[in-house]
Scaffold this motif. Structure first.
Motif, short mmCIF file in Angstrom:
data_model
loop_
_atom_site.label_atom_id
_atom_site.label_comp_id
_atom_site.label_asym_id
_atom_site.label_seq_id
_atom_site.Cartn_x
_atom_site.Cartn_y
_atom_site.Cartn_z
N PHE A 35 5.91 -9.68 -1.45
CA PHE A 35 5.24 -9.22 -0.24
C PHE A 35 5.73 -9.96 0.98
O PHE A 35 5.84 -9.41 2.07
N GLU A 39 12.25 -8.37 4.50
CA GLU A 39 12.40 -6.91 4.51
C GLU A 39 11.04 -6.24 4.47
O GLU A 39 10.79 -5.23 5.14
N ASN A 40 10.14 -6.80 3.64
CA ASN A 40 8.83 -6.17 3.51
C ASN A 40 8.02 -6.30 4.80
O ASN A 40 7.39 -5.35 5.26
N GLY A 43 9.34 -4.02 7.20
CA GLY A 43 8.93 -2.68 6.78
C GLY A 43 7.51 -2.35 7.23
O GLY A 43 7.23 -1.23 7.67
N SER A 283 0.71 -1.64 2.96
CA SER A 283 1.89 -2.19 2.33
C SER A 283 1.53 -2.97 1.07
O SER A 283 2.19 -2.85 0.03
N ILE A 287 2.87 -2.23 -2.67
CA ILE A 287 3.68 -3.20 -3.39
C ILE A 287 3.02 -3.58 -4.72
O ILE A 287 3.65 -3.96 -5.68
#
Lengths: 315, 502
Positions: A35, A39-40, A43, A283, A287
């Protein structure tokens, strides 16, 4: 125990949203360390940028006790307007201006009906939702319109700078602009005055109708800008974008940011936090592979719980 | 003798430092119609709120039909037989009279189904018992106003109300309907219902009430049989005896009728049909003109129309010989008018916003430089106002709701003074304000007058009028019936003119 706890709670209450965001980030990264990967996190920001732009721009409307349900179809029709203008051979700035102009026109119509006839915002913008969607379907038909050969146009939504996608910069820019409007121009005071006591605002000589025109235009302009970004992200324009439920996500973000639906105090800066809160939850659940149906339920429960906590904190 | 229907002793209610009600005794027998009288802010509404259970008193006891009654529990007060008829309708307009009478507590058969036949039987018996004629199947909203009042009364009586509080029940009624309502009240009285009748209309009180309780500044100043007093006595008791003696001469020396002699505001034949008619007067630069009269004499409506907040039908308004057309508050302000409204919570202040923001609410445009709000200048101007007005605490960032009533009122007056209007209009400038803050507000108004501002004040508080006015106008039933120099008029003459039958 309680006696020592109460003052701490009172001091923390204004920061509850920040704490909740940090708490969820901590919990999600404990359950799934991925998490916290850059990148996450990027994102998350990219995913919320469209909703975020619309939410920041709708904050003033909600502060005056109003609401704008028409943002979804405005998003769609503005993307189409920009697409058709570019297809007709006009240069990029004209295409963007055309998309924004369509949004502003819808917002002015909303504001005019609400301010001049005293109609309830929820009804006016509900009617506008239907009218604009219908117009978009007539103009765009059922097809997806592929955008080709406009590289600088698609850069708006699909490009990136220093590894960070453009929509995040644009969200940041819009948020900064609206926060600036709220604190550095008289509009912020006029909006808060209407939300607090519209009768007194009028009796203090404020041109309440003019302020309403401006804030509904701003809300629609935000949706129009989001519409342009979306078409460039996916390289297509379509009359069905901004599907039903978009407006509810936007309103939820504003309200989570602490702006009361009955009007009064509110803040564009805190709306940004509301947007981030929604983004982190979405998110995190993705995930953790939470199924989409459960996600919807969990999101609803969290929104209700957050608002209940905010309401309690007021008393 | 049977226990009184209602008996309250030692009722006291404080809001912070402000004592709204101070050690009040109140008693009502079955079959008695008692008037409750007092000017604005005398404590009537606080007393009513205590009797309906809407607020709990700081101290005191109450008994209903001899039994101790709880405080601060509206539901229980209704069950114990205290009903209240408000000025504004509380009916569900689309429902029938029958449904309204039983609203929220329909008699039911099994499974929660409404027992409509029993409902109709009970309602018919109720109407017959009190001699009231109503069509049970008519939609309540379609009835004339007086019939709606009867429905509300029946709704209260269906709950076996033995005490009925009527707060300005005739506010929306025509004269013939008032008589009809009074007939109904006499019916109730003959059936043993006790009625508390709150009204500013002396005619009505003398026509329907047996006894009266007069409140002033939260204290009972008189209790009497209606037959034992005159209208003049009543007005004198309402406004207080003190002022006639002490403030008379001191104030007289400082009075400046017609100010510096220049007519600032000229109003001619100003009319809003059905509300006020042919109002004509001159207001001079540097004078305070007070317009007084009973509630319902349409003074507030006159002010709102002058300020462009309400429309008017006919008449001319001039400021410094320049014809103006007040179409909206914004346009009236551009012409140099300012209005401090009566209700500071509803019309005056943004309670959730800071004191500083409220103080610049009428002058926001002056703090804008190239489209940007100069927050530093706002803070500086607010700090200056706070010092000049003596607002406590001296903190511009504080939310206005947290201030006491008197300090809120100073902020409200201050936000208009900051505009420096040529004509400053104030509607009941000291309602719900303690004595100290009152004196400060008077000093502010005098200073404003001495700067050459034309000040127009509407007030029903005669003590206030005699204290600050340079000239005094009297309004009754939508007409300006007299204007006097304050130096020439006696309190008793004023009292007689205010209470005079139209």
């Amino acid at each position: 125990m309680i006696a020592t706890f109460a003052p701490v709670a009172r001091r923390l209450a204004p920061h509850a949203l920040v704490l909740a965001i940090l708490l969820f980030i901590a919990a999600f990264s404990f359950l799934q360390p991925a998490f916290l990967k850059p990148e996450n996190l990027i994102g998350i920001l990219r995913q919320v940028s469209l909703i975020g732009i619309m939410a920041v721009c709708m904050t003033f409307v909600i502060m005056t006790g109003g609401v704008d349900l028409s943002v979804g179809p405005v998003l769609a029709i503005s993307g189409l307007a920009a697409f058709f203008t570019l297809e007709a051979g006009w240069p990029l700035p004209i295409g963007i201006a055309a998309g924004i102009a369509v949004g502003v026109a819808v917002g002015l119509a909303n504001g005019f009906l609400i301010a001049a006839f005293g109609l309830p915002p929820i009804i006016v913008t509900l009617a506008m939702l239907s009218i604009v969607r219908g117009t978009a379907l007539i103009a765009g038909g059922p097809d997806l319109h592929a955008i080709r050969g406009h590289d600088s146009y698609t850069f708006i939504g699909a490009g990136s700078l220093w590894g960070i996608p453009m929509p995040i910069f644009l969200f940041g820019a819009v948020a900064a602009a609206v926060i600036f409007l709220q604190f550095a121009t008289p509009l912020g005071v006029r909006v808060a005055a209407i939300g607090d006591n519209e009768r007194a605002a009028r009796l203090s000589g404020h041109r309440v109708w003019a302020t309403k025109l401006v804030i509904y235009a701003l809300s629609s302009a935000g949706a129009a800008f989001a519409g342009i970004i979306q078409t460039t992200q996916v390289h297509t324009a379509a009359a069905t974008y901004g599907e039903f439920g978009t407006e509810l996500d936007v309103i939820a973000a504003v309200v989570l940011g602490g702006t009361s639906l009955s009007g009064g105090h509110g803040s564009a800066a805190r709306t940004v936090l509301g947007v981030l809160f929604l983004g982190v939850i979405n998110s995190g659940m993705n995930i953790l592979n939470v199924p989409i149906d459960s996600q919807l339920i969990a999101k609803g429960v969290l929104i209700a719980a957050a608002l209940a906590a905010a309401e309690r904190a007021k008393h | 003798m049977a226990d009184p229907a209602l008996e309250a002793r030692g009722l006291t209610k404080r809001y912070g430092d402000f004592v709204a009600l101070n050690n009040v005794d109140f008693r009502l027998q079955r079959g008695e119609v008692r008037a409750l009288i007092g000017s604005n802010g005398a404590g009537k509404s606080t007393l009513i709120k205590i009797l309906t259970g809407a607020v709990a008193p700081t101290a005191g006891v109450m008994r209903l039909n001899g039994e101790a009654a709880p405080f601060g529990d509206p539901g229980e007060m209704i069950r114990r037989g205290v009903g209240c008829i408000y000025q504004h309708s509380n009916l569900a307009p689309a429902m029938t009279v029958l449904d309204n009478i039983f609203l929220g507590r329909q008699p039911t058969r099994g499974f929660g189904l409404v027992d409509r036949r029993r409902q109709r039987r009970e309602a018919t018996a109720l109407l017959a018992h009190y001699g009231v004629d109503l069509d049970l199947d008519a939609a309540a909203g379609a009835l004339p106003t007086v019939k709606q009042k009867e429905v509300e009364i029946m709704k209260a009586l269906a709950l076996d109300a033995s005490v009925l509080l009527m707060d300005e029940p005739t506010g929306w009624l025509a004269a013939t309907d008032v008589r009809r309502l009074h007939d109904t009240i006499r019916q109730l009285k003959s059936r043993g219902v006790g009625v508390v009748y709150i009204s500013h209309m002396l005619d009505e009180i003398f026509s329907v009430c047996d006894t009266m309780t007069i409140l002033r500044d939260g204290v009972v100043v008189a209790e009497s049989d209606v037959a034992a007093v005159t209208r003049t006595d009543v007005v004198r008791l309402m406004v207080g005896e003190r002022l006639a003696k002490e403030s008379g001469e001191a104030a007289a020396a400082a009075r400046r009728p017609r100010g510096d002699g220049r007519v600032r505001l000229a109003v001619r034949d100003f009319t809003r049909r059905g509300v006020f008619q042919n109002i004509s007067f001159d207001l001079h630069a540097g004078e305070i003109l007070c317009i007084t009269g009973l509630i319902g004499s349409k003074r507030t409506e006159l002010l709102r129309a002058l300020f462009g907040a309400d429309p008017h039908d006919e008449g001319r308004v001039e400021i410094d010989d320049r014809l103006i057309r007040p179409r909206s508050p914004a346009s009236a302000m551009a012409e140099g008018l300012g209005l401090v409204p009566e209700d500071r919570h509803r019309d005056g202040l943004m309670l959730g916003m800071s004191v500083a923001e409220n103080l610049v609410m009428t002058t926001l445009a002056r703090f804008v430089r190239v489209g940007l709000l100069d927050r530093g200048a706002v803070r500086a101007a607010a700090a200056k106002s706070i010092d000049a007005l003596g607002v406590q605490p001296r903190d511009g960032r504080r939310a206005t709701r947290l201030l006491s009533g008197g300090n809120q009122q100073k902020v409200l007056v201050g936000k208009w003074l900051n505009r420096r209007p040529e004509v400053l209009i104030l509607d009941e400038p000291t309602v719900g304000v303690d004595v100290g803050a009152k004196a400060e507000i008077y000093a502010i108004l005098r200073a404003e007058r001495d700067r050459g501002t034309a000040v127009l004040v509407v007030s029903s508080d005669l003590e206030e009028v005699m204290t600050i006015a340079d000239r005094i106008g009297v309004m009754a039933s939508g007409r300006l019936t007299a204007i006097h120099d304050a130096t020439d008029v006696t309190l008793s003459r004023l009292v007689a003119e205010i209470g005079a039958e139209p």
